[in-house]
Design a protein around this motif. Structure first.
Motif: not given
Length: 187
Positions: A38-45, A156-163
């Motif tokens: 979860a922290i890593n996701l934030h670190g990956e913007d 959102s634009q920031e989270n589009r590629w989280v998958i």
């Protein structure tokens, strides 16, 4: 870039450990892995709107690991159905306790365990359709984790590629850490 997470999964003493002791260690390890991702996701913007969203992501990672543990217990460790069920239930209860403690600190009084158990049951039936082999979780197995986290994070634009991050990196890395940790704890 994420810092490497050190996982201690060897016992200090040479004696047999109960399923409950192993479950406690697995719950702690799975919490650390879920929190790290979860922290890593934030670190990956990728962007969290609030702590609730971050906790929901951690919970999805915990459930994913619980599914892996269940498969490993059956397929590789060849535990009896009874022992496998006892182990997975004990890990889930201990994970629930960790969630309750952390959620009380973050969100105040409330029952955070029952919704967690309800989600475990829902996800168990969903993950049951996906395979897990000696190579790890199948593509659909990983895609399901990615989809659920995408639903939490939004599009959102920031989270589009989280998958993609979850499927290509985080999910496989979790498997690469939790599977050997579980094997080690049973030695």
């Amino acid at each position: 870039m994420a810092l490497p997470l050190r996982i201690k999964s060897r016992w200090n003493k040479d004696h047999d450990h109960s399923l409950d002791e192993i479950a406690g260690a697995l719950a702690f390890i799975s919490w650390r892995l879920a929190q790290s991702k979860a922290i890593n996701l934030h670190g990956e913007d990728f962007v969290y709107e609030n702590d609730k969203q971050r906790m929901d992501v951690i919970i999805e990672y915990l459930i994913f690991q619980l599914q892996i543990m269940d498969r490993l217990a059956r397929q590789e460790l060849e535990l009896s159905d009874e022992d496998r069920q006892l182990l997975v239930t004990a890990v889930a209860k201990k994970q629930g306790s960790i969630i309750q403690d952390n959620s009380l600190d973050l969100f105040g009084p409330g029952d955070y365990v029952q919704p967690f158990f309800e989600l475990i049951n829902q996800r168990a039936s969903e993950y049951a359709e996906y395979s897990y082999t000696a190579d790890g979780p199948s593509y659909p197995f990983l895609r399901h984790l990615g989809y659920e986290i995408q639903q939490i994070m939004g599009d959102s634009q920031e989270n589009r590629w989280v998958i993609d991050q979850v499927m290509d990196r985080d999910g496989p890395e979790i498997d690469r850490k939790i599977a050997p940790a579980m094997r080690d704890l049973f030695e």
